[in-house]
Write a protein that holds these residues in place. Structure first.
Motif, PDB file in Angstrom:
ATOM      1  N   VAL A  59     -51.868  -2.473 -38.448  1.00  0.00           N
ATOM      2  CA  VAL A  59     -50.483  -2.355 -37.986  1.00  0.00           C
ATOM      3  C   VAL A  59     -49.689  -1.433 -38.900  1.00  0.00           C
ATOM      4  CG1 VAL A  59     -50.576  -4.689 -37.031  1.00  0.00           C
ATOM      5  CG2 VAL A  59     -49.599  -4.325 -39.314  1.00  0.00           C
ATOM      6  N   ASN A  60     -48.577  -0.997 -38.352  1.00  0.00           N
ATOM      7  CA  ASN A  60     -47.638  -0.148 -39.085  1.00  0.00           C
ATOM      8  C   ASN A  60     -46.728  -1.034 -39.930  1.00  0.00           C
ATOM      9  OD1 ASN A  60     -45.699   1.655 -39.944  1.00  0.00           O
ATOM     10  ND2 ASN A  60     -45.055   2.283 -37.888  1.00  0.00           N
ATOM     11  N   ALA A  61     -46.702  -0.792 -41.250  1.00  0.00           N
ATOM     12  CA  ALA A  61     -45.888  -1.615 -42.149  1.00  0.00           C
ATOM     13  C   ALA A  61     -44.460  -1.113 -42.285  1.00  0.00           C
ATOM     14  CB  ALA A  61     -46.543  -1.680 -43.525  1.00  0.00           C
ATOM     15  N   GLY A  62     -44.129   0.010 -41.628  1.00  0.00           N
ATOM     16  CA  GLY A  62     -42.737   0.465 -41.604  1.00  0.00           C
ATOM     17  C   GLY A  62     -42.296   1.280 -42.800  1.00  0.00           C
ATOM     18  N   ALA A  63     -43.232   1.786 -43.597  1.00  0.00           N
ATOM     19  CA  ALA A  63     -42.900   2.644 -44.735  1.00  0.00           C
ATOM     20  C   ALA A  63     -43.551   4.010 -44.500  1.00  0.00           C
ATOM     21  CB  ALA A  63     -43.386   2.039 -46.039  1.00  0.00           C
ATOM     22  N   TYR A  64     -42.795   5.081 -44.775  1.00  0.00           N
ATOM     23  CA  TYR A  64     -43.248   6.425 -44.462  1.00  0.00           C
ATOM     24  C   TYR A  64     -42.914   7.378 -45.598  1.00  0.00           C
ATOM     25  CZ  TYR A  64     -42.780   4.280 -39.832  1.00  0.00           C
ATOM     26  OH  TYR A  64     -42.857   3.433 -38.763  1.00  0.00           O
ATOM     27  N   ALA A  65     -43.679   8.471 -45.660  1.00  0.00           N
ATOM     28  CA  ALA A  65     -43.325   9.592 -46.525  1.00  0.00           C
ATOM     29  C   ALA A  65     -43.454  10.869 -45.703  1.00  0.00           C
ATOM     30  CB  ALA A  65     -44.234   9.656 -47.746  1.00  0.00           C
ATOM     31  N   PHE A  66     -42.534  11.799 -45.946  1.00  0.00           N
ATOM     32  CA  PHE A  66     -42.532  13.087 -45.263  1.00  0.00           C
ATOM     33  C   PHE A  66     -42.487  14.193 -46.307  1.00  0.00           C
ATOM     34  CE2 PHE A  66     -40.484   9.980 -42.519  1.00  0.00           C
ATOM     35  CZ  PHE A  66     -41.185  10.127 -41.322  1.00  0.00           C
ATOM     36  N   GLY A  67     -43.075  15.353 -45.954  1.00  0.00           N
ATOM     37  CA  GLY A  67     -43.051  16.469 -46.884  1.00  0.00           C
ATOM     38  C   GLY A  67     -41.655  16.981 -47.155  1.00  0.00           C
ATOM     39  N   GLY A  68     -40.744  16.748 -46.246  1.00  0.00           N
ATOM     40  CA  GLY A  68     -39.324  17.075 -46.378  1.00  0.00           C
ATOM     41  C   GLY A  68     -38.575  16.261 -45.354  1.00  0.00           C
ATOM     42  N   PHE A  69     -37.240  16.352 -45.316  1.00  0.00           N
ATOM     43  CA  PHE A  69     -36.508  15.566 -44.327  1.00  0.00           C
ATOM     44  C   PHE A  69     -36.887  16.044 -42.929  1.00  0.00           C
ATOM     45  CE2 PHE A  69     -32.884  14.274 -41.725  1.00  0.00           C
ATOM     46  CZ  PHE A  69     -32.815  12.942 -42.077  1.00  0.00           C
ATOM     47  N   PRO A  70     -37.363  15.149 -42.038  1.00  0.00           N
ATOM     48  CA  PRO A  70     -37.930  15.568 -40.750  1.00  0.00           C
ATOM     49  C   PRO A  70     -36.866  15.795 -39.668  1.00  0.00           C
ATOM     50  CG  PRO A  70     -38.156  13.196 -40.993  1.00  0.00           C
ATOM     51  CD  PRO A  70     -37.517  13.699 -42.262  1.00  0.00           C
ATOM     52  N   LEU A  71     -35.919  16.660 -39.950  1.00  0.00           N
ATOM     53  CA  LEU A  71     -34.768  16.823 -39.051  1.00  0.00           C
ATOM     54  C   LEU A  71     -35.179  17.293 -37.656  1.00  0.00           C
ATOM     55  CD1 LEU A  71     -31.719  16.804 -38.608  1.00  0.00           C
ATOM     56  CD2 LEU A  71     -31.639  19.123 -39.561  1.00  0.00           C
ATOM     57  N   GLN A  72     -35.956  18.372 -37.592  1.00  0.00           N
ATOM     58  CA  GLN A  72     -36.324  18.903 -36.276  1.00  0.00           C
ATOM     59  C   GLN A  72     -37.172  17.898 -35.496  1.00  0.00           C
ATOM     60  OE1 GLN A  72     -34.953  21.589 -35.014  1.00  0.00           O
ATOM     61  NE2 GLN A  72     -33.853  21.787 -36.967  1.00  0.00           N
ATOM     62  N   ALA A  73     -38.085  17.225 -36.199  1.00  0.00           N
ATOM     63  CA  ALA A  73     -38.932  16.240 -35.514  1.00  0.00           C
ATOM     64  C   ALA A  73     -38.102  15.076 -34.990  1.00  0.00           C
ATOM     65  CB  ALA A  73     -40.017  15.736 -36.470  1.00  0.00           C
ATOM     66  N   LEU A  74     -37.115  14.634 -35.750  1.00  0.00           N
ATOM     67  CA  LEU A  74     -36.262  13.528 -35.296  1.00  0.00           C
ATOM     68  C   LEU A  74     -35.507  13.897 -34.027  1.00  0.00           C
ATOM     69  CD1 LEU A  74     -34.811  12.294 -38.722  1.00  0.00           C
ATOM     70  CD2 LEU A  74     -36.272  10.971 -37.185  1.00  0.00           C
ATOM     71  N   ARG A  75     -35.128  15.146 -33.912  1.00  0.00           N
ATOM     72  CA  ARG A  75     -34.387  15.587 -32.709  1.00  0.00           C
ATOM     73  C   ARG A  75     -35.275  15.631 -31.470  1.00  0.00           C
ATOM     74  NH1 ARG A  75     -30.897  20.340 -35.792  1.00  0.00           N
ATOM     75  NH2 ARG A  75     -29.242  18.966 -36.551  1.00  0.00           N
ATOM     76  N   GLU A  76     -36.581  15.604 -31.679  1.00  0.00           N
ATOM     77  CA  GLU A  76     -37.504  15.623 -30.541  1.00  0.00           C
ATOM     78  C   GLU A  76     -37.876  14.222 -30.055  1.00  0.00           C
ATOM     79  OE1 GLU A  76     -40.902  18.173 -30.917  1.00  0.00           O
ATOM     80  OE2 GLU A  76     -39.855  19.489 -32.339  1.00  0.00           O
ATOM     81  N   VAL A  77     -37.510  13.189 -30.800  1.00  0.00           N
ATOM     82  CA  VAL A  77     -37.860  11.820 -30.401  1.00  0.00           C
ATOM     83  C   VAL A  77     -37.113  11.450 -29.121  1.00  0.00           C
ATOM     84  CG1 VAL A  77     -37.782   9.383 -31.071  1.00  0.00           C
ATOM     85  CG2 VAL A  77     -38.367  11.125 -32.772  1.00  0.00           C
ATOM     86  N   ARG A  78     -37.805  10.813 -28.191  1.00  0.00           N
ATOM     87  CA  ARG A  78     -37.204  10.381 -26.927  1.00  0.00           C
ATOM     88  C   ARG A  78     -37.275   8.858 -26.820  1.00  0.00           C
ATOM     89  NH1 ARG A  78     -35.502  14.503 -27.567  1.00  0.00           N
ATOM     90  NH2 ARG A  78     -35.813  16.455 -26.432  1.00  0.00           N
ATOM     91  N   ALA A  79     -36.307   8.286 -26.115  1.00  0.00           N
ATOM     92  CA  ALA A  79     -36.248   6.828 -25.962  1.00  0.00           C
ATOM     93  C   ALA A  79     -37.006   6.406 -24.713  1.00  0.00           C
ATOM     94  CB  ALA A  79     -34.800   6.367 -25.891  1.00  0.00           C
ATOM     95  N   GLU A  80     -38.271   6.760 -24.662  1.00  0.00           N
ATOM     96  CA  GLU A  80     -39.097   6.452 -23.478  1.00  0.00           C
ATOM     97  C   GLU A  80     -39.950   5.231 -23.776  1.00  0.00           C
ATOM     98  OE1 GLU A  80     -41.125  10.120 -22.874  1.00  0.00           O
ATOM     99  OE2 GLU A  80     -39.334  11.151 -22.101  1.00  0.00           O
ATOM    100  N   ASN A  81     -39.300   4.087 -23.857  1.00  0.00           N
ATOM    101  CA  ASN A  81     -39.986   2.831 -24.162  1.00  0.00           C
ATOM    102  C   ASN A  81     -39.200   1.691 -23.554  1.00  0.00           C
ATOM    103  OD1 ASN A  81     -37.895   2.041 -26.248  1.00  0.00           O
ATOM    104  ND2 ASN A  81     -38.710   3.913 -27.178  1.00  0.00           N
ATOM    105  N   ALA A  82     -39.742   0.481 -23.650  1.00  0.00           N
ATOM    106  CA  ALA A  82     -39.137  -0.679 -22.986  1.00  0.00           C
ATOM    107  C   ALA A  82     -37.731  -0.973 -23.501  1.00  0.00           C
ATOM    108  CB  ALA A  82     -40.037  -1.899 -23.174  1.00  0.00           C
ATOM    109  N   ALA A  83     -37.476  -0.712 -24.758  1.00  0.00           N
ATOM    110  CA  ALA A  83     -36.172  -1.046 -25.338  1.00  0.00           C
ATOM    111  C   ALA A  83     -35.175   0.100 -25.248  1.00  0.00           C
ATOM    112  CB  ALA A  83     -36.349  -1.451 -26.801  1.00  0.00           C
ATOM    113  N   ARG A  84     -35.622   1.269 -24.779  1.00  0.00           N
ATOM    114  CA  ARG A  84     -34.758   2.455 -24.696  1.00  0.00           C
ATOM    115  C   ARG A  84     -34.186   2.802 -26.071  1.00  0.00           C
ATOM    116  NH1 ARG A  84     -36.612   4.974 -21.018  1.00  0.00           N
ATOM    117  NH2 ARG A  84     -34.751   6.307 -20.985  1.00  0.00           N
ATOM    118  N   GLU A  85     -35.042   2.743 -27.081  1.00  0.00           N
ATOM    119  CA  GLU A  85     -34.633   3.071 -28.444  1.00  0.00           C
ATOM    120  C   GLU A  85     -35.458   4.240 -28.964  1.00  0.00           C
ATOM    121  OE1 GLU A  85     -34.858  -0.339 -30.975  1.00  0.00           O
ATOM    122  OE2 GLU A  85     -33.040  -1.256 -30.148  1.00  0.00           O
ATOM    123  N   TYR A  86     -34.937   4.866 -30.020  1.00  0.00           N
ATOM    124  CA  TYR A  86     -35.601   6.001 -30.650  1.00  0.00           C
ATOM    125  C   TYR A  86     -36.421   5.491 -31.829  1.00  0.00           C
ATOM    126  CZ  TYR A  86     -32.239   8.588 -27.837  1.00  0.00           C
ATOM    127  OH  TYR A  86     -31.498   9.077 -26.789  1.00  0.00           O
TER     128      TYR A  86
END
Length: 453
Positions: free
Chosen positions: A166-193
């Motif tokens: 399972v995913n433990a909810g902790a992440y590391a990124f090479g830099g702040f993932p600004l562009q990637a965050l803007r691509e996230v879509r709320a296509e799930n049961a909870a309509r969340e990003y």
């Protein structure tokens, strides 16, 4: 150098509480404090906490820490929450750690391993653990060592729910993932990003996503009162073990409650049911009896607190003892070899060496001289309805049972106060003070009263 973002905006509806989830107390401090202190242990260049539900209360709890605070006005998911930290990290080009405010068991070493994952070339690293019962967690999809994705339980098929990594909810990124965050879509049961959706986005960009495996306990996120108790149990077990390895004796250790701020010396003894809170310090060879509660209290070497005693903001000197069933309130100071017995209450008072108050007494706003004896039922009447006043009792004084000393008043060295006296004036050194009605015996009165029928 790296930056660190802690996501602490959620409401925590499953806690069934008006208190924001991240402020629920865990061993004497808010749940969120564990995430903040773990982050600070890594020495981040910037530390941002994203708050939302109960923002004012949460910001109040953060004032003691060197953090910056971003506000998520609408709670639209973890990816949206991380996006709120972007203004605070403009111009920062180093790695970025992201953790949750409700995961108190994460270790700094594990987060260092996540940072190493991106420093070695991965675009994204995430912490995973394998659980015997993964209910409630997002499941990790792999192809060999490559992370393919994360599926939230509410969106998972029965086959995916059978996965135990399972995913433990902790992440590391090479830099702040600004562009990637803007691509996230709320296509799930909870309509969340969802933040885990970044896995697919990074892979689509041809960037490597790696997993760092952690211990199962580290994944424990607190969403319910039961999970809070489970985290508390893990922390308590580790604390008890660490102190016992340093020479502290615990009798029935699983029944002892203590907070991380407590300090214990070798050869201290803790009996069952002991509760130690705040800045309590227990000296070498000191003993805390069954079901005693100590908060911000110091026991000097060899001191003893007996069963069912409650002490707050008190000092118990070398060889001194209190209890059973004593109450030491803030400012109570018992010097060497003082004895305070059952049902004695001491508040804002200094008891010099060798003082004895065996039972059923109240000493408030008092100074009691060396070797003085306080009888049963003695009261220092320190409050006149508007102000508190001090009582001073001299060395070697003897205060008889059921006496009331009406402050401000002073009893001199070696003086005696007769039992049942109400003392309102100074008692000179070596004097005997008697302040009560003279006894009268009416011969035969009791027999005549009974005969009247």
């Amino acid at each position: 150098m790296h930056a660190h973002v802690i996501l602490a905006a959620g409401q925590g509806t499953r806690m069934r509480s008006h208190l924001p989830k991240v402020l629920h107390p865990l061993l004497g401090k808010p749940l969120l404090a564990y995430a903040v202190e773990t982050a600070l242990a890594l020495g981040p260049q910037r530390l941002v906490v994203v708050v939302g539900h109960g923002a004012e209360q949460v910001m109040g709890a953060l004032r003691a820490y060197p953090v910056e605070v971003a506000v998520q006005e609408e709670q639209l998911g973890t990816a949206h929450a991380l996006l709120q930290a972007e203004p605070f990290l403009q111009g920062f080009s180093g790695p970025v750690l992201v953790t949750q405010g409700d995961t108190p068991l994460l270790r700094p070493e594990t987060l260092r391993a996540l940072l190493e994952g991106v420093r070695e070339g991965a675009g994204m690293a995430l912490l995973t653990v394998e659980l015997p019962d993964p209910t409630g967690y997002g499941r990790i999809l792999r192809q060999g060592e490559e992370v393919l994705g994360n599926v939230e339980e509410k969106d998972a098929s029965p086959e995916v729910r059978a996965i135990r990594e399972v995913n433990a909810g902790a992440y590391a990124f090479g830099g702040f993932p600004l562009q990637a965050l803007r691509e996230v879509r709320a296509e799930n049961a909870a309509r969340e990003y969802y933040l885990p959706d970044l896995i697919a986005i990074y892979r689509a960009q041809g960037r490597r996503v790696v997993a760092v495996r952690g211990g199962a306990e580290e994944a424990l996120g607190v969403n319910t009162r039961e999970e809070l108790a489970r985290a508390e149990g893990v922390l308590l077990q580790a604390l008890r073990r660490a102190w016992m390895l340093r020479g502290v004796r615990m009798i029935l250790p699983e029944s002892v409650y203590l907070e991380p701020s407590v300090e214990l010396a070798p050869d201290a003894t803790l009996w069952p049911g002991v509760v130690l809170k705040g800045k309590t310090r227990i000296g070498e060879g000191a003993e805390v009896g069954p079901y005693a509660v100590l908060e911000d209290t110091v026991l000097e070497p060899g001191a003893r607190v007996l069963a069912h005693t409650v002490a707050q903001g008190a000092v118990v000197g070398r060889g001194a003892s209190a209890g059973p069933f004593a109450r030491l309130r803030p400012g109570a100071v018992l010097r060497e070899e003082v004895h305070v017995g059952n049902f004695v209450e001491v508040k804002n008072s200094l008891l010099h060496p060798g003082v004895k108050a065996g039972h059923l007494a109240y000493l408030g706003d008092a100074e009691v001289g060396e070797g003085a004896n306080i009888g049963a039922g003695v009261i220092t009447a320190n409050f006149d309805g508007k102000r508190k006043h001090q009582t001073r009792i001299g060395k070697g004084a003897f205060i008889g049972s059921n006496a009331v000393l009406v402050a401000p008043v002073e009893v001199g060295d070696g003086a005696m106060v007769g039992a049942g006296s109400v003392i309102t004036q100074e008692v000179p050194e070596d004097a005997l003070a008697v302040a009560r009605g003279r006894q009268r015996n009416l011969e035969g009165y009791a027999r005549r009263w009974r005969e009247r029928g």
